[in-house]
Design a protein around this motif. Structure first.
Motif, PDB file in Angstrom:
ATOM      1  N   SER A  59       0.837  -1.196  -0.044  1.00  0.00           N
ATOM      2  CA  SER A  59       0.127  -0.008   0.133  1.00  0.00           C
ATOM      3  C   SER A  59       0.958   1.348  -0.011  1.00  0.00           C
ATOM      4  O   SER A  59       1.941   1.353   0.503  1.00  0.00           O
ATOM      5  N   GLU A  60       0.311   2.603  -0.305  1.00  0.00           N
ATOM      6  CA  GLU A  60       1.018   3.672  -0.611  1.00  0.00           C
ATOM      7  C   GLU A  60       0.357   4.690   0.062  1.00  0.00           C
ATOM      8  O   GLU A  60      -1.205   4.488  -0.229  1.00  0.00           O
ATOM      9  N   TYR A  61       0.793   5.694   0.502  1.00  0.00           N
ATOM     10  CA  TYR A  61      -0.051   6.794   1.122  1.00  0.00           C
ATOM     11  C   TYR A  61       0.224   8.189   0.272  1.00  0.00           C
ATOM     12  O   TYR A  61       1.414   8.549   0.238  1.00  0.00           O
TER      13      TYR A  61
ATOM     14  N   THR B 133       1.943   6.244   8.492  1.00  0.00           N
ATOM     15  CA  THR B 133       0.753   5.162   8.236  1.00  0.00           C
ATOM     16  C   THR B 133       0.003   5.062   9.577  1.00  0.00           C
ATOM     17  O   THR B 133      -1.017   4.008   9.536  1.00  0.00           O
TER      18      THR B 133
ATOM     19  N   SER C 173       3.043  10.720  -3.403  1.00  0.00           N
ATOM     20  CA  SER C 173       2.773   9.362  -2.616  1.00  0.00           C
ATOM     21  C   SER C 173       4.276   9.142  -1.617  1.00  0.00           C
ATOM     22  O   SER C 173       5.341   9.698  -2.109  1.00  0.00           O
TER      23      SER C 173
ATOM     24  N   LYS D  55      -6.720   8.742   1.047  1.00  0.00           N
ATOM     25  CA  LYS D  55      -5.266   9.019   1.350  1.00  0.00           C
ATOM     26  C   LYS D  55      -4.350   7.828   0.822  1.00  0.00           C
ATOM     27  O   LYS D  55      -3.194   8.033   0.602  1.00  0.00           O
ATOM     28  N   SER D  56      -4.702   6.377   0.853  1.00  0.00           N
ATOM     29  CA  SER D  56      -4.182   5.562   0.706  1.00  0.00           C
ATOM     30  C   SER D  56      -4.754   4.699  -0.567  1.00  0.00           C
ATOM     31  O   SER D  56      -5.816   4.800  -1.041  1.00  0.00           O
TER      32      SER D  56
END
Length: 317
Positions: A164-166, A197, A263, A288-289
């Protein structure tokens, strides 16, 4: 005519041993049954394969031609078996991979380099493009695998979760607005330590109403997600201009030109910049993710090359 080579191994053994009885023992079959199989085949062909008038038995002219054909078939089968073995051991084959520009330039190189070093005989081809182009190419069969953070159709594609990325608000540290948002601010080191996170209090975007922004162009997935975030909190940014590449956009943030949404994938992996010049803020939204997946078409065989690269990419970063 039925498949005349269906019993080729039996015929080949008889020819090799020059005896029905010896061949029957080797093949673990009763001699009368073996003789009947050969007789039925000869009737199908309309010509005998063996001359039974002499001992040991001999092949007829048609029998010799049959055995030559059997040896050619065996050679082809052996070659194909060797190919499959090499394919499964990644000693041959090809792999066509597509990804977006950010992942292609900053994240994938170390994984692709390791794959090439470990499996140099696999022909690898790579492209970077936007998500729409990648989806079109994997749908048409031009690509085997797509690594992307967009959501492709679950009806058409198998997908393997990688990470996952934010998204974060990135603001030049020199901007005065940071003084009003100290309690929310994160540093580059905080990002490396994954503090962003956690469930942190989001920064109110209203503080940045007068802050200049640079955004990605409107066809970019990050821009689409950025728009969703702004719309959700009813925030209208003051946009200086738009760009095509996130790495270029990030340079302007580092140089103190404007803020933007980026990101953590970009923040973690970009090199050659003084990231102490930037402060980061958690965002107040469900958008946001997002997840990064490896995609391949449904009902398409996942080759050893594909599954190996996917496994290497699990837990990306």
């Amino acid at each position: 005519m039925d498949n005349i080579f269906h019993k080729k191994d039996l015929i080949y053994t008889i020819a090799k041993e020059q005896s029905f009885s010896k061949a029957a023992q080797i093949l673990f079959i009763a001699q009368p049954s073996l003789s009947l199989i050969v007789k039925n085949l000869e009737q199908q062909l309309g010509i005998p394969l063996f001359d039974r008038s002499c001992k040991p038995i001999r092949l007829t002219e048609a029998g010799e031609a049959y055995i030559r054909a059997v040896e050619q078939i065996q050679s082809i089968e052996h070659t194909y078996q060797e190919y499959i073995l090499a394919l499964n051991n990644l000693e041959t084959g090809s792999l066509r991979v597509g990804s977006n520009q950010l992942l292609s330039s900053l994240v994938l190189p170390k994984y692709i380099s390791a794959f090439v070093q470990n499996y140099p005989k696999v022909q690898l081809s790579l492209i970077d493009a936007n998500s729409t182009t990648l989806e079109n190419q994997i749908t048409s069969g031009s690509l085997d695998l797509v690594i992307d953070n967009s959501e492709l159709s679950e009806e058409l594609f198998e997908r393997k979760y990688l990470t996952s990325e934010y998204l974060l608000l990135a603001v030049p540290a020199q901007f005065a607005v940071n003084e009003h948002c100290k309690e929310y601010a994160l540093t580059y080191q905080d990002i490396l330590e994954n503090r962003h996170t956690a469930e942190l209090a989001p920064v109110p975007l209203a503080h940045f109403a007068d802050t200049p922004f640079i955004l990605m162009n409107r066809n970019n997935d990050t821009r689409k997600q950025t728009n969703a975030i702004f719309q959700e909190v009813d925030f209208e940014p003051r946009v200086l201009f738009e760009m095509d590449r996130l790495t270029n956009l990030y340079s302007y943030i580092e140089q103190g030109t404007a803020a933007s949404l980026v990101s953590d994938t970009l923040v973690r992996n970009i090199r050659g910049m003084n990231q102490e010049n930037i402060l980061f803020y958690p965002l107040p939204t469900q958008h946001k993710s997002r997840n990064i997946y490896a995609y391949y078409k449904k009902n398409k065989y996942c080759t050893k090359a594909m599954s190996t690269l996917i496994k290497d990419l699990e837990g990306l970063y």
